[in-house]
Motif scaffolding. Structure first.
Motif, PDB file in Angstrom:
ATOM      1  N   ALA A 125      45.235  19.421  13.444  1.00  0.00           N
ATOM      2  CA  ALA A 125      45.244  17.953  13.507  1.00  0.00           C
ATOM      3  C   ALA A 125      46.661  17.383  13.538  1.00  0.00           C
ATOM      4  O   ALA A 125      46.849  16.177  13.690  1.00  0.00           O
ATOM      5  N   GLY A 126      47.665  18.246  13.406  1.00  0.00           N
ATOM      6  CA  GLY A 126      49.049  17.776  13.349  1.00  0.00           C
ATOM      7  C   GLY A 126      49.654  17.570  14.731  1.00  0.00           C
ATOM      8  O   GLY A 126      48.989  17.753  15.760  1.00  0.00           O
TER       9      GLY A 126
ATOM     10  N   VAL B  59      45.774  26.815  13.420  1.00  0.00           N
ATOM     11  CA  VAL B  59      45.883  26.295  12.050  1.00  0.00           C
ATOM     12  C   VAL B  59      46.920  25.172  12.057  1.00  0.00           C
ATOM     13  O   VAL B  59      48.025  25.346  12.566  1.00  0.00           O
TER      14      VAL B  59
ATOM     15  N   SER C 135      51.591  24.642  10.701  1.00  0.00           N
ATOM     16  CA  SER C 135      51.036  23.814   9.629  1.00  0.00           C
ATOM     17  C   SER C 135      52.134  23.441   8.639  1.00  0.00           C
ATOM     18  O   SER C 135      53.037  22.681   8.981  1.00  0.00           O
ATOM     19  N   PHE C 136      52.058  23.977   7.433  1.00  0.00           N
ATOM     20  CA  PHE C 136      53.053  23.687   6.406  1.00  0.00           C
ATOM     21  C   PHE C 136      53.350  25.015   5.714  1.00  0.00           C
ATOM     22  O   PHE C 136      52.444  25.832   5.535  1.00  0.00           O
TER      23      PHE C 136
ATOM     24  N   HIS D  73      62.584  13.598  14.153  1.00  0.00           N
ATOM     25  CA  HIS D  73      61.800  12.406  13.786  1.00  0.00           C
ATOM     26  C   HIS D  73      61.717  12.203  12.261  1.00  0.00           C
ATOM     27  O   HIS D  73      61.916  13.143  11.493  1.00  0.00           O
TER      28      HIS D  73
ATOM     29  N   ALA E 230      58.764  32.642  14.799  1.00  0.00           N
ATOM     30  CA  ALA E 230      59.887  32.050  15.527  1.00  0.00           C
ATOM     31  C   ALA E 230      59.962  30.560  15.233  1.00  0.00           C
ATOM     32  O   ALA E 230      58.972  29.840  15.369  1.00  0.00           O
ATOM     33  N   ALA E 231      61.142  30.117  14.834  1.00  0.00           N
ATOM     34  CA  ALA E 231      61.340  28.713  14.480  1.00  0.00           C
ATOM     35  C   ALA E 231      61.342  27.816  15.706  1.00  0.00           C
ATOM     36  O   ALA E 231      61.236  26.592  15.572  1.00  0.00           O
ATOM     37  N   ASN E 232      61.485  28.401  16.878  1.00  0.00           N
ATOM     38  CA  ASN E 232      61.477  27.570  18.076  1.00  0.00           C
ATOM     39  C   ASN E 232      60.904  28.348  19.251  1.00  0.00           C
ATOM     40  O   ASN E 232      61.418  29.397  19.613  1.00  0.00           O
ATOM     41  N   MET E 233      59.840  27.839  19.814  1.00  0.00           N
ATOM     42  CA  MET E 233      59.115  28.547  20.868  1.00  0.00           C
ATOM     43  C   MET E 233      59.579  28.144  22.260  1.00  0.00           C
ATOM     44  O   MET E 233      59.023  28.591  23.252  1.00  0.00           O
TER      45      MET E 233
ATOM     46  N   ASP F 139      42.338  22.644   9.688  1.00  0.00           N
ATOM     47  CA  ASP F 139      43.323  21.794   9.010  1.00  0.00           C
ATOM     48  C   ASP F 139      42.924  21.694   7.539  1.00  0.00           C
ATOM     49  O   ASP F 139      42.016  22.393   7.088  1.00  0.00           O
TER      50      ASP F 139
ATOM     51  N   PHE G  80      57.386  23.496  23.160  1.00  0.00           N
ATOM     52  CA  PHE G  80      57.047  24.404  22.055  1.00  0.00           C
ATOM     53  C   PHE G  80      55.617  24.933  22.207  1.00  0.00           C
ATOM     54  O   PHE G  80      55.358  26.114  22.016  1.00  0.00           O
TER      55      PHE G  80
ATOM     56  N   SER H 183      51.051  26.798   3.251  1.00  0.00           N
ATOM     57  CA  SER H 183      49.706  27.243   3.656  1.00  0.00           C
ATOM     58  C   SER H 183      49.740  28.568   4.413  1.00  0.00           C
ATOM     59  O   SER H 183      48.704  29.175   4.654  1.00  0.00           O
TER      60      SER H 183
ATOM     61  N   GLY I 110      54.575  29.487  13.984  1.00  0.00           N
ATOM     62  CA  GLY I 110      55.615  28.546  14.395  1.00  0.00           C
ATOM     63  C   GLY I 110      56.091  27.698  13.228  1.00  0.00           C
ATOM     64  O   GLY I 110      57.123  27.035  13.319  1.00  0.00           O
TER      65      GLY I 110
ATOM     66  N   LYS J  23      59.494  17.380   7.508  1.00  0.00           N
ATOM     67  CA  LYS J  23      59.492  17.557   6.051  1.00  0.00           C
ATOM     68  C   LYS J  23      60.569  18.520   5.553  1.00  0.00           C
ATOM     69  O   LYS J  23      60.843  18.573   4.367  1.00  0.00           O
TER      70      LYS J  23
ATOM     71  N   GLY K 196      49.709  20.927  16.561  1.00  0.00           N
ATOM     72  CA  GLY K 196      48.325  21.338  16.814  1.00  0.00           C
ATOM     73  C   GLY K 196      47.749  20.567  17.990  1.00  0.00           C
ATOM     74  O   GLY K 196      47.127  21.140  18.900  1.00  0.00           O
TER      75      GLY K 196
HETATM   76  P1  NAD Z   1      52.534  17.905  11.206  1.00  0.00           P
HETATM   77  O1  NAD Z   1      52.761  17.474   9.779  1.00  0.00           O
HETATM   78  O2  NAD Z   1      52.320  16.874  12.260  1.00  0.00           O
HETATM   79  O3  NAD Z   1      51.269  18.891  11.276  1.00  0.00           O
HETATM   80  C1  NAD Z   1      51.010  19.897  10.323  1.00  0.00           C
HETATM   81  C2  NAD Z   1      49.496  19.987  10.168  1.00  0.00           C
HETATM   82  O4  NAD Z   1      49.226  21.068   9.270  1.00  0.00           O
HETATM   83  C3  NAD Z   1      48.888  18.707   9.548  1.00  0.00           C
HETATM   84  O5  NAD Z   1      47.764  18.279  10.279  1.00  0.00           O
HETATM   85  C4  NAD Z   1      48.514  19.153   8.140  1.00  0.00           C
HETATM   86  O6  NAD Z   1      47.383  18.462   7.617  1.00  0.00           O
HETATM   87  C5  NAD Z   1      48.207  20.641   8.407  1.00  0.00           C
HETATM   88  N1  NAD Z   1      48.204  21.418   7.176  1.00  0.00           N
HETATM   89  C6  NAD Z   1      48.982  21.284   6.070  1.00  0.00           C
HETATM   90  N2  NAD Z   1      48.579  22.137   5.108  1.00  0.00           N
HETATM   91  C7  NAD Z   1      47.541  22.833   5.643  1.00  0.00           C
HETATM   92  C8  NAD Z   1      46.694  23.869   5.136  1.00  0.00           C
HETATM   93  N3  NAD Z   1      46.820  24.333   3.881  1.00  0.00           N
HETATM   94  N4  NAD Z   1      45.719  24.364   5.942  1.00  0.00           N
HETATM   95  C9  NAD Z   1      45.555  23.896   7.201  1.00  0.00           C
HETATM   96  N5  NAD Z   1      46.304  22.890   7.733  1.00  0.00           N
HETATM   97  C10 NAD Z   1      47.296  22.393   6.952  1.00  0.00           C
HETATM   98  O7  NAD Z   1      53.771  18.839  11.549  1.00  0.00           O
HETATM   99  P2  NAD Z   1      54.221  19.351  13.004  1.00  0.00           P
HETATM  100  O8  NAD Z   1      55.302  18.464  13.525  1.00  0.00           O
HETATM  101  O9  NAD Z   1      53.029  19.650  13.833  1.00  0.00           O
HETATM  102  O10 NAD Z   1      54.948  20.710  12.583  1.00  0.00           O
HETATM  103  C11 NAD Z   1      54.233  21.743  11.953  1.00  0.00           C
HETATM  104  C12 NAD Z   1      55.176  22.906  11.653  1.00  0.00           C
HETATM  105  O11 NAD Z   1      55.639  23.473  12.877  1.00  0.00           O
HETATM  106  C13 NAD Z   1      56.436  22.518  10.876  1.00  0.00           C
HETATM  107  O12 NAD Z   1      56.773  23.558   9.996  1.00  0.00           O
HETATM  108  C14 NAD Z   1      57.492  22.362  11.957  1.00  0.00           C
HETATM  109  O13 NAD Z   1      58.803  22.541  11.477  1.00  0.00           O
HETATM  110  C15 NAD Z   1      57.075  23.492  12.886  1.00  0.00           C
HETATM  111  N6  NAD Z   1      57.510  23.367  14.281  1.00  0.00           N
HETATM  112  C16 NAD Z   1      57.839  24.534  14.878  1.00  0.00           C
HETATM  113  C17 NAD Z   1      58.173  24.537  16.217  1.00  0.00           C
HETATM  114  C18 NAD Z   1      58.451  25.855  16.904  1.00  0.00           C
HETATM  115  O14 NAD Z   1      58.737  25.862  18.106  1.00  0.00           O
HETATM  116  N7  NAD Z   1      58.354  26.977  16.174  1.00  0.00           N
HETATM  117  C19 NAD Z   1      58.195  23.330  16.944  1.00  0.00           C
HETATM  118  C20 NAD Z   1      57.839  22.155  16.300  1.00  0.00           C
HETATM  119  C21 NAD Z   1      57.474  22.194  14.949  1.00  0.00           C
END
Ligand code: NAD
Length: 268
Positions: A10-11, A7, A76-77, A156, A122-125, A34, A239, A80, A98, A160, A14
């Motif tokens: 596309a991010g 889930v 994702s976000f 970066h 986990a906030a960081n994998m 997505d 990650f 969601s 994540g 958000k 992902g």
């Molecule tokens: P990103 O914005 O590049 O990607 C998020 C994706 O989720 C986007 O493609 C967006 O369209 C999609 N999305 C949003 N709402 C959605 C929904 N309702 N249904 C399905 N898809 C949806 O962000 P990113 O850099 O890939 O980070 C994503 C999350 O992961 C953030 O919360 C970030 O803090 C977290 N993160 C965690 C770790 C970890 O190790 N745990 C590492 C990096 C990022």
């Protein structure tokens, strides 16, 4: 073979997961989910991630995807996450979250899924950050008050949420080491006439800019010396491959809510 649904496919994360899947023979990607309003909906998830086609198009049909999968990874976000958690609960799928910055209600939805399925939140994998977290806790245990704790994170320009989930995990580790309650001692940035620093304070500062994947520094500053414990991620692969490795362990566990420590050290 574990049939995997991603889930947020596309991010940035992902795409990193989809690229990394090539190094894991244990998985077959069955769903790349997505939002329905993104321009790349229907595109091959591998092509979008800049790797070989997977034959799995990016879809918004969350329910069908989770039903078809053996395991679900969510980057994702935060808003969601509850919808995914409810379906994970309905279909009892191992669930790796994540996504960061969950509020209390969103977290409660994840905890509800953990009643019937193994769930890793986990906030960081990355292995490195999880080791850093233990070092921070130990340093905070060893050092007396008078070593002021400041945490600086940089990410970066597209990130958000702030502070990063990782900075909060490190702050929790420091508070744990000191046997204090983070909510009572946390300070988020400074501005204006702040007065002198209280020795109990654990301060967290967030920088944003450019394409920084994730830098975290925990500073213990005293009169005459300073310790800095630092981690820099140079790519998202730490990650995504960490998440894919963690899921291999998670699928074998009983229902429950797990953290990276449980997964890395098999402590539960
Ligand atoms: P990103 O914005 O590049 O990607 C998020 C994706 O989720 C986007 O493609 C967006 O369209 C999609 N999305 C949003 N709402 C959605 C929904 N309702 N249904 C399905 N898809 C949806 O962000 P990113 O850099 O890939 O980070 C994503 C999350 O992961 C953030 O919360 C970030 O803090 C977290 N993160 C965690 C770790 C970890 O190790 N745990 C590492 C990096 C990022």
């Amino acid at each position: 073979m574990i049939k995997l649904a991603i889930v947020g496919a596309a991010g940035r994360m992902g795409c990193s997961l989809i690229r990394d899947l090539a190094s894991f023979r244990e998985y077959s990607l069955v769903a790349a989910i997505d939002r329905p309003d993104i321009p790349v909906l229907g595109e091959d998830s591998g092509t979008h991630a800049g790797t070989r086609p997977t034959g799995v198009p990016i879809t918004a049909d969350l329910k069908a995807a989770i039903q078809a999968a053996d395991a679900v990874i969510d980057f994702s976000f935060h808003t969601s996450v509850p919808a995914t958690a409810e379906l994970v609960r309905e279909f009892r799928r191992p669930f790796l979250v994540g996504t960061t910055a969950l509020d209390a209600t969103e977290r409660a939805a994840v905890e509800a899924a953990a009643e019937v399925a193994p769930v890793l939140l986990a906030a960081n994998m990355s292995l490195g950050i999880n080791v850093l977290s233990e070092l921070v806790k130990r340093a905070a245990e060893l050092l007396p008050r008078g070593y002021d704790i400041e945490i600086v994170e940089m990410h970066h320009r597209h990130k958000k949420d702030a502070p990063s989930g990782t900075a909060m995990t490190l702050a929790e580790a420091a508070a744990d080491g000191r046997k204090s309650n983070l909510a009572d001692v946390a300070c988020y940035g400074r501005h204006g006439i702040t007065g002198e620093r209280d020795t109990e304070t654990i301060a967290i500062h967030s920088l944003r800019g450019g394409d920084v994947v994730g830098d975290h520094t925990v500073i213990f500053a005293a009169d005459g010396e300073r310790i800095e414990l630092c981690h820099k991620a140079s790519s998202r692969q730490c990650f995504s491959s960490g998440a894919l490795r963690a899921m291999l362990r998670l699928v074998a566990l009983k229902p429950g809510l797990y953290n990276m420590n449980d997964i890395l050290h098999g402590t539960r």
